[in-house]
Design a protein around this motif. Structure first.
Motif, PDB file in Angstrom:
ATOM      1  N   GLY A  83       0.823  -1.203   0.000  1.00  0.00           N
ATOM      2  CA  GLY A  83       0.000   0.000   0.000  1.00  0.00           C
ATOM      3  C   GLY A  83       0.855   1.251   0.000  1.00  0.00           C
ATOM      4  O   GLY A  83       0.647   2.182  -0.790  1.00  0.00           O
ATOM      5  N   ALA A  84       1.874   1.259   0.873  1.00  0.00           N
ATOM      6  CA  ALA A  84       2.732   2.432   0.958  1.00  0.00           C
ATOM      7  C   ALA A  84       3.461   2.671  -0.360  1.00  0.00           C
ATOM      8  O   ALA A  84       3.588   3.810  -0.814  1.00  0.00           O
ATOM      9  CB  ALA A  84       3.734   2.257   2.096  1.00  0.00           C
TER      10      ALA A  84
ATOM     11  N   CYS B 108       1.148   4.188  -3.021  1.00  0.00           N
ATOM     12  CA  CYS B 108       0.941   5.602  -2.741  1.00  0.00           C
ATOM     13  C   CYS B 108       2.173   6.413  -3.138  1.00  0.00           C
ATOM     14  O   CYS B 108       2.073   7.466  -3.772  1.00  0.00           O
ATOM     15  CB  CYS B 108       0.632   5.772  -1.254  1.00  0.00           C
ATOM     16  SG  CYS B 108       0.121   7.421  -0.832  1.00  0.00           S
TER      17      CYS B 108
ATOM     18  N   THR C 165       2.337   9.302  -6.058  1.00  0.00           N
ATOM     19  CA  THR C 165       2.635  10.673  -5.691  1.00  0.00           C
ATOM     20  C   THR C 165       3.904  11.176  -6.368  1.00  0.00           C
ATOM     21  O   THR C 165       3.936  12.289  -6.901  1.00  0.00           O
ATOM     22  CB  THR C 165       2.797  10.781  -4.166  1.00  0.00           C
ATOM     23  OG1 THR C 165       1.808   9.984  -3.564  1.00  0.00           O
ATOM     24  CG2 THR C 165       2.659  12.204  -3.700  1.00  0.00           C
TER      25      THR C 165
ATOM     26  N   PHE D 173      -1.374  14.219  -3.259  1.00  0.00           N
ATOM     27  CA  PHE D 173      -1.338  13.171  -2.242  1.00  0.00           C
ATOM     28  C   PHE D 173      -2.723  12.652  -1.882  1.00  0.00           C
ATOM     29  O   PHE D 173      -2.931  11.450  -1.744  1.00  0.00           O
ATOM     30  CB  PHE D 173      -0.626  13.674  -0.985  1.00  0.00           C
ATOM     31  CG  PHE D 173      -0.676  12.664   0.121  1.00  0.00           C
ATOM     32  CD1 PHE D 173       0.109  11.515   0.057  1.00  0.00           C
ATOM     33  CD2 PHE D 173      -1.520  12.828   1.204  1.00  0.00           C
ATOM     34  CE1 PHE D 173       0.044  10.561   1.048  1.00  0.00           C
ATOM     35  CE2 PHE D 173      -1.585  11.873   2.197  1.00  0.00           C
ATOM     36  CZ  PHE D 173      -0.808  10.741   2.121  1.00  0.00           C
TER      37      PHE D 173
ATOM     38  N   SER E  15      -3.874  10.237  -4.557  1.00  0.00           N
ATOM     39  CA  SER E  15      -3.099   8.993  -4.605  1.00  0.00           C
ATOM     40  C   SER E  15      -3.413   8.139  -3.387  1.00  0.00           C
ATOM     41  O   SER E  15      -3.456   6.912  -3.466  1.00  0.00           O
ATOM     42  CB  SER E  15      -1.607   9.280  -4.709  1.00  0.00           C
ATOM     43  OG  SER E  15      -1.170  10.002  -3.600  1.00  0.00           O
ATOM     44  N   PHE E  16      -3.692   8.805  -2.263  1.00  0.00           N
ATOM     45  CA  PHE E  16      -4.054   8.064  -1.061  1.00  0.00           C
ATOM     46  C   PHE E  16      -5.376   7.325  -1.283  1.00  0.00           C
ATOM     47  O   PHE E  16      -5.500   6.136  -0.977  1.00  0.00           O
ATOM     48  CB  PHE E  16      -4.167   9.037   0.121  1.00  0.00           C
ATOM     49  CG  PHE E  16      -4.435   8.371   1.435  1.00  0.00           C
ATOM     50  CD1 PHE E  16      -3.518   7.486   1.985  1.00  0.00           C
ATOM     51  CD2 PHE E  16      -5.601   8.623   2.130  1.00  0.00           C
ATOM     52  CE1 PHE E  16      -3.764   6.875   3.196  1.00  0.00           C
ATOM     53  CE2 PHE E  16      -5.855   8.006   3.339  1.00  0.00           C
ATOM     54  CZ  PHE E  16      -4.937   7.133   3.876  1.00  0.00           C
TER      55      PHE E  16
ATOM     56  N   THR F 262      -4.866   4.438  -3.493  1.00  0.00           N
ATOM     57  CA  THR F 262      -4.229   3.367  -2.740  1.00  0.00           C
ATOM     58  C   THR F 262      -5.264   2.555  -1.971  1.00  0.00           C
ATOM     59  O   THR F 262      -5.208   1.321  -1.933  1.00  0.00           O
ATOM     60  CB  THR F 262      -3.215   3.955  -1.741  1.00  0.00           C
ATOM     61  OG1 THR F 262      -2.326   4.791  -2.450  1.00  0.00           O
ATOM     62  CG2 THR F 262      -2.454   2.866  -1.038  1.00  0.00           C
TER      63      THR F 262
ATOM     64  N   SER G 223      -6.000  -1.305  -2.446  1.00  0.00           N
ATOM     65  CA  SER G 223      -5.860  -2.277  -1.365  1.00  0.00           C
ATOM     66  C   SER G 223      -7.134  -3.080  -1.172  1.00  0.00           C
ATOM     67  O   SER G 223      -7.082  -4.288  -0.933  1.00  0.00           O
ATOM     68  CB  SER G 223      -5.510  -1.577  -0.053  1.00  0.00           C
ATOM     69  OG  SER G 223      -4.286  -0.940  -0.176  1.00  0.00           O
TER      70      SER G 223
ATOM     71  N   ALA H 220      -2.793  -0.737   4.557  1.00  0.00           N
ATOM     72  CA  ALA H 220      -2.232   0.266   3.649  1.00  0.00           C
ATOM     73  C   ALA H 220      -2.194   1.630   4.321  1.00  0.00           C
ATOM     74  O   ALA H 220      -1.209   2.357   4.208  1.00  0.00           O
ATOM     75  CB  ALA H 220      -3.054   0.321   2.364  1.00  0.00           C
TER      76      ALA H 220
ATOM     77  N   VAL I  95       1.160   3.837   4.917  1.00  0.00           N
ATOM     78  CA  VAL I  95       1.388   5.216   4.468  1.00  0.00           C
ATOM     79  C   VAL I  95       1.768   6.096   5.655  1.00  0.00           C
ATOM     80  O   VAL I  95       2.733   6.871   5.584  1.00  0.00           O
ATOM     81  CB  VAL I  95       0.132   5.764   3.753  1.00  0.00           C
ATOM     82  CG1 VAL I  95       0.279   7.238   3.478  1.00  0.00           C
ATOM     83  CG2 VAL I  95      -0.106   5.002   2.464  1.00  0.00           C
TER      84      VAL I  95
END
Lengths: 295, 347
Positions: free
Chosen positions: A46-47, A50, A54, A61, A64-65, A68, A72, A201, A205
């Motif tokens: 997940g990270a 993201c 980004t 952000f 993109s979050f 994500t 997930s 995820a 992040v």
């Protein structure tokens, strides 16, 4: 004293992320009785998604979050559909081992795409620290703590009041009864896996944002959640929420005060010492159902 | 022509070999393996040694996971305990290997019990969790107990001595590892013909029934875990003699998962399965390496991702086996054997 407070604060912040990832662990265990050893890989994946959106694709952000999270959720559903569903009816041992296989597979995918080097994570938190009493606290810590708290409240309400939440608890109680009441257990399993992937995820992040960097080694976090959920009680969501900060504080205190004595590493190993202690004293944890049978 | 099994006495039912042919074939194989080092290259001898050690370890894990139904994630930790015990006894105390190897196994069994006692009282998956803790605690200990273990730099082990000859090259190690493996294979195979082994299987299949039948579940679970740790400790000891230097990075958690992979792919609850699995998992990186060496000229980028490919193939194979052949290669082998036994009348 200031040192002590700093350690406790660090512990609470890291511990809140433990709670979040632990929530995913407990949700899966409760509804499908699987210990998910691939939780750490969900977190790292997940990270990374993201991060890539980004940095490489210049997506803001916030978006993109969100992407994500969607990614997930799909990953969780896909995992359940492709890997766990065919295993229904197999002994629990096989179910757990399949998550170990999944963990290796995801690890390989992560390593194949992003390599093993530490990558800088975009500064999602303002760098300016805030003064709370005597302590300068980084805003990242506060934002992370607040957002985790909000999420945990949302999930608690979800399990308590929504239709799906109640259905999940019913499934955890007895799959056969819920089937006969018209609950689709398959859908519940898929939901459990996607919740687990999504909370992991988010945890990934936040963790990468706090650390300012991201690499595959962060998947160790998934294993460190296990002592947390054992402390709280494997089948208790409240346990995961309370267990996280406790474990976070204990490991930070161990790291702060024992590391100079033993020469490092105390922080990583302390949760596992506590784990063995809990198993010998109170194996069902703080809030777990006392239904463990002894032999 | 033989057609199926027809057994008239318990002795026949218990026999290790159901016909004279396997006995002859097995003796042939043993003789072949005994003379093999005279012809094999050092590279393949090294691979064979690692396979033999992996067989002992996988068998140990299979005793507790495959036969008794308890997941253990502590294989790497117990290999480390066996290895460091050997380093201490052979290196610091200068004991001969005949004493060191079994003692290493016993020490590992004792360490295993420290983690087994709290978790085996509980039903369910608690052994997996406790052995995970064992892994990190052992790792911490060997990294920090520097005057015993050499810390992160590792510690060296003197070569095993047999009748004044130092067993330090691959051929020497082969003649150390091979007899130990054959002996332990024989021991494990026979263990499951005794009361103890049958109690393990009874616990795995249905613990309540086992208890009703008079099996003391806690005692036998502990015993299974102790036997398993003993075997893994011996494997760790042999690893130390083979590597001659061990450090904490020889025993990562992925090693424990590799061993679980061996018994899943080979076959849970099968001695033969442990052998197949150990061969498969040990050869996998070698084959991938040979393949990438051959293809590396065309795709130079391949060399970089060889490590993730190994992990990925491993994970994929484990998942596929669990979904499509949960009884592993040993079951496949059995199917093939029965097919040909009744050929052309097999159904």
């Amino acid at each position: 004293m200031e040192f002590f407070l700093q350690l406790v604060l660090n512990g609470i912040v890291v511990g809140s992320i433990y709670s979040l990832v632990g929530l995913g662990f407990v949700v899966i265990y409760k509804s499908t009785s699987v210990l998910n050893f691939a939780q750490g890989e969900f977190l790292v994946l997940g990270a990374y998604v993201c991060l890539t959106l980004t940095v490489q694709h210049q997506v803001p952000f916030f978006w993109s979050f969100l992407i994500t999270l969607v990614f997930s959720a799909l990953l969780g559903i896909l995992t359940e559909r492709l890997i766990l569903r065919p295993m229904i009816g197999e002994p629990v041992i096989s179910l757990i081992m399949v998550t170990l296989g999944l963990s290796s597979l995801l690890k390989a995918i992560i390593q194949g795409i992003w390599g093993t080097d530490l990558r800088p994570f975009p500064d999602i938190f303002p760098a300016e620290p805030v003064q709370i009493g005597p302590l300068p606290v980084s805003q990242g810590y506060l934002i992370s703590l607040v957002s985790v708290t909000i999420l945990l409240i949302i999930f608690t309400l979800f399990f308590k009041f929504t239709r799906s939440g109640v259905a999940m608890r019913a499934t955890a109680f007895s799959q056969q009864v819920s089937l006969s009441m018209g609950i689709s257990v398959k859908r519940i399993f898929a939901l459990a896996w996607s919740i687990a992937a999504v909370v992991s995820a988010i945890g990934g992040v936040l963790l990468a944002g706090i650390r300012g960097g991201l690499d595959g080694a962060m998947s160790f976090f998934g294993l460190k959640v296990i002592p947390v959920v054992i402390l709280g009680g494997l089948d208790s969501i409240a346990g995961a929420i309370v267990g996280g900060p406790i474990m976070g504080i204990l490991e930070n205190l161990a790291g702060g005060y024992l590391d100079p004595l033993v020469g490092g590493g105390a922080k990583e190993v302390a949760p596992f010492f506590i784990l063995v202690l809990i198993l010998s004293i109170k194996p069902y944890g703080l809030f777990g159902k006392v239904k463990i049978e002894r032999v | 022509m033989r057609c199926g099994d027809f057994r008239q006495s318990y002795a026949e039912d218990m026999a290790l070999f159901d016909s004279p042919l396997p006995r002859v074939l097995l003796t042939g194989l043993l003789v072949f393996l005994l003379v093999l080092p005279q012809f094999a290259t050092t590279y393949w001898l090294d691979v064979l040694n690692r396979i033999f050690i992996a067989i002992i370890g996988a068998m140990g894990l299979n005793v507790v996971t495959g036969f008794t139904g308890l997941i253990s994630l502590g294989t790497a930790a117990f290999l480390a305990v066996g290895g460091y015990a050997t380093a201490a006894m052979a290196g610091k105390a200068g004991l001969p290997f005949v004493v060191v190897i079994p003692l290493s196994g016993l020490i590992t069994a004792a360490v295993g019990l420290v983690f087994g006692i709290p978790s085996l009282r509980l039903k369910g998956l608690y052994l997996a969790v406790a052995t995970l803790a064992a892994h990190y605690m052992v790792e911490f200990t060997v990294t920090h107990w520097e005057h015993m273990t050499g810390g992160v730099n590792g510690i060296s082990i003197p070569a095993a001595q047999f009748a004044g000859i130092e067993l330090k090259d691959d051929r020497g190690i082969y003649y150390l590892v091979f007899p130990v493996m054959v002996g332990l294979l024989f021991f494990t195979k026979n263990l499951f013909r005794t009361k103890v082994g049958k109690a393990f299987v009874a616990i795995r299949d249905q613990d309540i029934s086992a208890e009703v039948m008079g099996v003391d579940v806690f005692r036998y679970k502990l015993l299974a875990f102790a036997v398993s740790s003993f075997l893994i400790g011996v494997a760790g000891s042999l690893l130390a003699y083979q590597g001659r230097i061990i450090s904490p990075e020889n025993f990562p958690i992925t090693l424990a998962i590799d061993y679980l992979g061996m018994i899943i792919i080979g076959g849970l609850g099968s001695v033969l399965g442990s052998i197949f699995g150990a061969i498969f998992i040990t050869l996998l990186p070698e084959i991938l390496r040979l393949a990438t060496d051959a293809l590396g000229n065309h795709w130079p980028g391949l060399m970089v991702i060889v490590a993730p490919i190994k992990t990925g193939v491993f994970g994929l194979v484990v998942i596929l086996f669990l979904i499509f052949e949960p009884d592993g290669m040993a079951a496949r082998w059995h199917h093939i054997k029965t097919y040909w036994k009744l050929y052309p009348f097999s159904y």
